[in-house]
Structures are given as structure tokens and as C-alpha cells.
Design an enzyme around this catalytic site. Structure first.
Site, PDB file in Angstrom:
ATOM      1  N   LEU A  33      -5.838  -4.013   6.827  1.00  0.00           N
ATOM      2  CA  LEU A  33      -5.650  -3.235   5.596  1.00  0.00           C
ATOM      3  C   LEU A  33      -4.181  -3.031   5.238  1.00  0.00           C
ATOM      4  O   LEU A  33      -3.327  -2.912   6.111  1.00  0.00           O
ATOM      5  CB  LEU A  33      -6.352  -1.883   5.731  1.00  0.00           C
ATOM      6  CG  LEU A  33      -7.854  -1.953   6.043  1.00  0.00           C
ATOM      7  CD1 LEU A  33      -8.438  -0.540   6.112  1.00  0.00           C
ATOM      8  CD2 LEU A  33      -8.612  -2.791   5.023  1.00  0.00           C
ATOM      9  N   HIS A  34      -3.929  -3.012   3.942  1.00  0.00           N
ATOM     10  CA  HIS A  34      -2.585  -2.751   3.420  1.00  0.00           C
ATOM     11  C   HIS A  34      -2.734  -1.806   2.230  1.00  0.00           C
ATOM     12  O   HIS A  34      -3.856  -1.398   1.880  1.00  0.00           O
ATOM     13  CB  HIS A  34      -1.894  -4.064   3.031  1.00  0.00           C
ATOM     14  CG  HIS A  34      -2.727  -4.966   2.168  1.00  0.00           C
ATOM     15  ND1 HIS A  34      -3.059  -4.648   0.871  1.00  0.00           N
ATOM     16  CD2 HIS A  34      -3.328  -6.160   2.430  1.00  0.00           C
ATOM     17  CE1 HIS A  34      -3.788  -5.613   0.363  1.00  0.00           C
ATOM     18  NE2 HIS A  34      -3.985  -6.538   1.285  1.00  0.00           N
ATOM     19  N   GLU A  35      -1.620  -1.521   1.584  1.00  0.00           N
ATOM     20  CA  GLU A  35      -1.617  -0.539   0.505  1.00  0.00           C
ATOM     21  C   GLU A  35      -2.571  -0.943  -0.640  1.00  0.00           C
ATOM     22  O   GLU A  35      -3.117  -0.074  -1.325  1.00  0.00           O
ATOM     23  CB  GLU A  35      -0.181  -0.338   0.008  1.00  0.00           C
ATOM     24  CG  GLU A  35       0.019   0.821  -0.924  1.00  0.00           C
ATOM     25  CD  GLU A  35      -0.475   2.173  -0.393  1.00  0.00           C
ATOM     26  OE1 GLU A  35      -0.337   2.435   0.814  1.00  0.00           O
ATOM     27  OE2 GLU A  35      -1.006   2.953  -1.203  1.00  0.00           O
ATOM     28  N   HIS A  37      -5.579  -2.331  -0.341  1.00  0.00           N
ATOM     29  CA  HIS A  37      -6.899  -1.805   0.040  1.00  0.00           C
ATOM     30  C   HIS A  37      -6.928  -0.272  -0.072  1.00  0.00           C
ATOM     31  O   HIS A  37      -7.897   0.311  -0.556  1.00  0.00           O
ATOM     32  CB  HIS A  37      -7.220  -2.157   1.493  1.00  0.00           C
ATOM     33  CG  HIS A  37      -7.266  -3.627   1.797  1.00  0.00           C
ATOM     34  ND1 HIS A  37      -6.342  -4.247   2.592  1.00  0.00           N
ATOM     35  CD2 HIS A  37      -8.149  -4.589   1.430  1.00  0.00           C
ATOM     36  CE1 HIS A  37      -6.641  -5.530   2.721  1.00  0.00           C
ATOM     37  NE2 HIS A  37      -7.738  -5.770   2.012  1.00  0.00           N
ATOM     38  N   SER A 186      -3.434  -9.620   3.021  1.00  0.00           N
ATOM     39  CA  SER A 186      -3.487  -9.745   4.481  1.00  0.00           C
ATOM     40  C   SER A 186      -2.839 -11.061   4.891  1.00  0.00           C
ATOM     41  O   SER A 186      -2.266 -11.176   5.974  1.00  0.00           O
ATOM     42  CB  SER A 186      -4.940  -9.715   4.954  1.00  0.00           C
ATOM     43  OG  SER A 186      -5.598  -8.581   4.427  1.00  0.00           O
TER      44      SER A 186
HETATM   45  P1  AMP Z   1      -9.827  -8.617   1.144  1.00  0.00           P
HETATM   46  O1  AMP Z   1      -9.740  -7.782   2.376  1.00  0.00           O
HETATM   47  O2  AMP Z   1      -8.656  -9.524   0.951  1.00  0.00           O
HETATM   48  O3  AMP Z   1     -11.160  -9.304   1.005  1.00  0.00           O
HETATM   49  O4  AMP Z   1      -9.737  -7.607  -0.070  1.00  0.00           O
HETATM   50  C1  AMP Z   1     -10.621  -6.513  -0.175  1.00  0.00           C
HETATM   51  C2  AMP Z   1     -10.453  -5.876  -1.523  1.00  0.00           C
HETATM   52  O5  AMP Z   1      -9.114  -5.444  -1.680  1.00  0.00           O
HETATM   53  C3  AMP Z   1     -10.747  -6.837  -2.681  1.00  0.00           C
HETATM   54  O6  AMP Z   1     -11.434  -6.143  -3.704  1.00  0.00           O
HETATM   55  C4  AMP Z   1      -9.363  -7.249  -3.115  1.00  0.00           C
HETATM   56  O7  AMP Z   1      -9.296  -7.631  -4.481  1.00  0.00           O
HETATM   57  C5  AMP Z   1      -8.598  -5.964  -2.884  1.00  0.00           C
HETATM   58  N1  AMP Z   1      -7.167  -6.235  -2.756  1.00  0.00           N
HETATM   59  C6  AMP Z   1      -6.562  -7.118  -1.931  1.00  0.00           C
HETATM   60  N2  AMP Z   1      -5.233  -7.137  -2.141  1.00  0.00           N
HETATM   61  C7  AMP Z   1      -4.989  -6.239  -3.129  1.00  0.00           C
HETATM   62  C8  AMP Z   1      -3.818  -5.793  -3.808  1.00  0.00           C
HETATM   63  N3  AMP Z   1      -2.607  -6.281  -3.528  1.00  0.00           N
HETATM   64  N4  AMP Z   1      -3.948  -4.872  -4.790  1.00  0.00           N
HETATM   65  C9  AMP Z   1      -5.172  -4.367  -5.105  1.00  0.00           C
HETATM   66  N5  AMP Z   1      -6.319  -4.744  -4.502  1.00  0.00           N
HETATM   67  C10 AMP Z   1      -6.231  -5.662  -3.527  1.00  0.00           C
END
Ligand code: AMP
Length: 298
Positions: A33-35, A37, A186
Site C-alpha cells: 500500500l501507498h498513499e 491506496h 506499487s
Molecule cells: P492495486 O493495488 O494497484 O490493484 O490498486 C488498488 C486500487 O488503488 C485501484 O483502484 C487503483 O486504481 C488504486 N490506485 C493505485 N494507485 C493509485 C494512485 N496513485 N492514486 C489513486 N489510486 C490509486
């Protein structure tokens, strides 16, 4: 904060909360997780009483030569972040629990999923649609929050909800960026310091495109082909290997001849081992037509 590894426990918790009149907002993630998420957790709080974060690296959305096995994971850190940000429950299922070895049913969206990332990652969006449908059936959320960073995914999930009648409100959060503009991901962990610096060319190039569409200078409105070519050049000049640069209608993902409705400028490009995606929405420049003072009014 509750942590659930099993489907029956997760569903039991959700149903218990709903039986007591509390609504559920889900934030689906693949962890690390990052900002970006965490901003979705904040957003979820305005759409539900109980916030559930799912952390599941979904194998069916990765191609055979992709980074499933190498996908970064740090579950202890993720759980700490969820707790400090105010999640009420985290769902961390095993792959074996999510997918029976004999699984033979998938969800496949047939239109929006075919271009952009769907063209370069065949089967990816079927994996996404299938796991999102499963999470909705397991957690039964009232709302689910997704990031605009994955703009094509957002449109496909909205279509899935409409076409299969899921009673879930889809909420979208804006893309969260680092100070130099790079969209948080990520996969940014794969970048060396030098690649990390060069990767900011993606955000720079698409924001320049947005500026040209929204505020065309004296040269008039730029054509679609020129914008796409210039975005590609900007990324390639920084050493990125472009997978695609597309300018498409923000609703149906089709490429327009001229820009008359909101469009997405969307990119996938590789810097070293990282395949990065990003996009911006651009609203066409509105020409203000002054009323003709010589025309009789009324
Ligand atoms: P992931 O873990 O990459 O599958 O992402 C999970 C959720 O977080 C998805 O709905 C992504 O679109 C969202 N997400 C990932 N990176 C970002 C970001 N930089 N800004 C906003 N939402 C994000």
C-alpha cells in the site's frame, strides 16, 4: 481492526454489520500500500460506515510472462497502514480459497476491455472483472472505491455493475502523485533511482497534452495524431519504452477524430523492469461565442 482470511468469516462480518444498519465500503487492493491506496480509504469513509480493505494479488489478472511471482508484498506494513488510516476490517484470502483448482467460470467484459491495456495484456481485464465480482459477492459492499489511475478498470467495473446488476455504488478517487508528478504505484519499487527520475516524463508528457487540449494557443486546437505523437516522443526521449499512447473518449474509450468531449490521454510505458500506466482527463477547450451586437434580440 479485524483481519479475515476466510470467505465465510468475511461474509459473516459484513452481514452482521449490515444487519445492525451499518453500510459497508470496500477498497480492493493488491497490497504494497501507498498513499494512492490510503486516499481511497479516506474517500471510502464518506460512502460507508464500515471500511473493508481487501488485499489479494489476483493471479488471474497477470499474464504468464508478467510479474505475479515478483509482485511486491509487505503484509505487516500494509496492516499497520490500514489500521492507522482507519480501516475496520482487512480481507486477505489465500489464492486456494479464492480459486478452486477446478474453477471454470469467468466474467468477461467485451467492449471497453479490448483496447489500451486489454490489447497488450490479453485476459487481464477478465481476471479483474472476475475477482471484483467475487469480492462483491463475498463482502456484499454498498460502495466500492477505485482509483482513476486505472481509468480503464474503472469504466469496466462500472459496466460490470450495470450489466450484472450488482447493488454496489462505484466511487472513484483521483490519482495521487509524487512531488515530481509520477503516479504512485506499487510497481514504482522496481525503479532504480535513475529510472525513477526518468519515469516522471510520463506524467509531464500527458499533462502537457492536457494543457494543449484545454488551452490551445493561437495555433488553434491541436489534432489527435500530433498530441499522441508528442506524448510518445516525450517519454521515449527520457528512455522509456512505450507500450501505448492513446487519446480516447473518456466514456467509451474510442479514438475520436476531433476532440469535442472529455478525453483520456492514456499511457503504458516501461522503464527498466517496471511497466507503468498513467492517464489524465482533458476537457476540450470551449470557444466562447460573443453574442452578435448587430442582431436584433428578443
Ligand atoms: P492495486 O493495488 O494497484 O490493484 O490498486 C488498488 C486500487 O488503488 C485501484 O483502484 C487503483 O486504481 C488504486 N490506485 C493505485 N494507485 C493509485 C494512485 N496513485 N492514486 C489513486 N489510486 C490509486
Amino acid at each position: 481492526m479485524r483481519i479475515f482470511h476466510h470467505i465465510t468469516e468475511m461474509r459473516g462480518f459484513s452481514r452482521g454489520e449490515r444487519a445492525e444498519g451499518r453500510s459497508i465500503a470496500l477498497v480492493p487492493t493488491m497490497g504494497c500500500l501507498h498513499e494512492g491506496h490510503l486516499s481511497l480509504i479516506d474517500k471510502a469513509k464518506t460512502h460507508g460506515d464500515i471500511i473493508v480493505v481487501s488485499i489479494f494479488v489476483n493471479p488471474t489478472q497477470f499474464g504468464e510472462d508478467e510479474d505475479f511471482a515478483a509482485y511486491p508484498a509487505d503484509i505487516d506494513r500494509d496492516l499497520a497502514l490500514c489500521e492507522t488510516r482507519g480501516a475496520d476490517a482487512v480481507f486477505i484470502p489465500d489464492t486456494a480459497e479464492m480459486y478452486d483448482p477446478d474453477t471454470s467460470t469467468v466474467v468477461d467484459e467485451l467492449k471497453l476491455s479490448r483496447g489500451l491495456c486489454g490489447a497488450s495484456r490479453p485476459g487481464h481485464f477478465s481476471g479483474v472483472a472476475t475477482v471484483v465480482a467475487k469480492l462483491f459477492n463475498i463482502i456484499e459492499p454498498d460502495a466500492a472505491v477505485f482509483g482513476q489511475k486505472d481509468a480503464q478498470q474503472v469504466l469496466i467495473v462500472k459496466r460490470l455493475v450495470r450489466d450484472l446488476n450488482f447493488p454496489v455504488e462505484i466511487v472513484v478517487g483521483p490519482t495521487i502523485r509524487a512531488a515530481d508528478g509520477l503516479a504512485m504505484s506499487s510497481r514504482n519499487q522496481y525503479l532504480s533511482t535513475d529510472e525513477r527520475r526518468r519515469a516522471s516524463s510520463i506524467s509531464r508528457a500527458i499533462h502537457q497534452a492536457k494543457e494543449r487540449i484545454e488551452h490551445p494557443g493561437d495555433g488553434g486546437e491541436p489534432d489527435v495524431e500530433t498530441i499522441v505523437t508528442d506524448v510518445r516522443r516525450g517519454i521515449e526521449a527520457a528512455g522509456g519504452e512505450v507500450d501505448y499512447v492513446e487519446l480516447v473518449d473518456a466514456e467509451n474509450l474510442e479514438r475520436p477524430d476531433t476532440i469535442e468531449r472529455p478525453v483520456l490521454v492514456a499511457v503504458a510505458a516501461r522503464f527498466g523492469a517496471a511497466r507503468l500506466i498513467d492517464n489524465v482527463t482533458a476537457r476540450p477547450h470551449i470557444r466562447i461565442i460573443e453574442p452578435n451586437p448587430y442582431r436584433p434580440q428578443g
